[in-house]
Design an enzyme around this catalytic site. Sequence first.
Site, short mmCIF file in Angstrom:
data_model
loop_
_atom_site.label_atom_id
_atom_site.label_comp_id
_atom_site.label_asym_id
_atom_site.label_seq_id
_atom_site.Cartn_x
_atom_site.Cartn_y
_atom_site.Cartn_z
CB SER A 39 -0.92 0.14 1.29
OG SER A 39 -0.20 -0.16 2.57
CG ASP A 62 -4.26 4.64 7.54
OD1 ASP A 62 -3.08 4.47 8.05
OD2 ASP A 62 -4.84 4.15 6.54
CG HIS A 111 -1.36 3.27 4.74
ND1 HIS A 111 -2.58 2.85 5.42
CD2 HIS A 111 -0.85 2.27 4.38
CE1 HIS A 111 -2.69 1.50 5.03
NE2 HIS A 111 -1.56 1.16 3.99
#
Length: 350
Positions: A40, A326, A329
């Site tokens: 990600s 978050d 991340h």
Amino acid sequence: MARALAAAVAFFLATLLLASTLATAAPTSGIPAVFAFGDSTLDPGNNNGLATLVRADHAPYGCGFPGAAATGRFSDGKLITDYIVESLGVKDVLPAYRDSGLTVAEASTGVSFASGGSGLDDLTAQTAMVSTFGSQIGDFQDLLGKIGMPQAAEIASRSLYVISAGTNDVTMNYFILPVRAGSFPTIDQYSDYLIGRLQGYIQSLYNLGARNFMVSGLPPVGCLPVTRSLNLASGGGCVANQNAAAERYNAALQQMLTKLEAASPGATLAYVDVYTPLMDMVTQPQKYGFTETSQGCCGNGLLAMGALCTSALPQCRSPAQFMFFDSVHPTQATYKALADHIVQSHITQS
């Protein structure tokens, strides 16, 4: 006969147009394209069409991206590879390979194959229902086929390959949900397994023509907000044993890259240290304008990422003052600081 001739002419003109586009789009850096593989941290939206909870194509993700668009990037704005391609003069941002509007000509100047939730261990991607690392390489091979020879070989040999993977494996498969602890009694044994798989993936890309690699090590996984929130017994600080495991992984990774480079004629395998600058942000946040490094901008300190990070949760007013967007991340501000460090350490000296 006339139809066949017309079709042949149309094909010839299309090929000529693609070749012309590739030739005139060469950046000033000498690097014609950047290709990204991994998780990600490099995924700009490849998961958007997948039936997975690991998606970021919804608010509040993208609130700082141009047009406040939730593109699928797991951040409030740009990713580290977006800044890298911009610094190279390749393009403004690095698009997702699975973007439905992406043309072959656009992809030929760089694209990300990365998939949020993926890892070096296939079990990681399968559990998250996302693309494995091997399938990402398969997508790259398909792209080379679409570009066609000899342009594909030229692009492959001169492009930059950015790899960031392993964090999901270590955190999800070993520390948070120890599903791999039975097969690998120690984290170092699992790390060796992961590094062996990474070596195989790099060799596969090398066999496809790739020569210039930047491979990221692990971050201080013990300082991720999700790690802190799950280890409140330690006082909410960074989890020291997890950070120590990441440091040992990084040392072993560097050894592997050095040996593999020596055995791969024409290849450059640069190790990218993200651990040190991220730890510097944790210990000296004021240097970077951060006021919060222990929890993400989205949520209240508990698990909030992907589908669990929504506009219904509390949101910080200034993501630029947060190290994390978050519970896992980084924010755009963190990625920008990392990108500046990488460009200065690796790209301007190459």
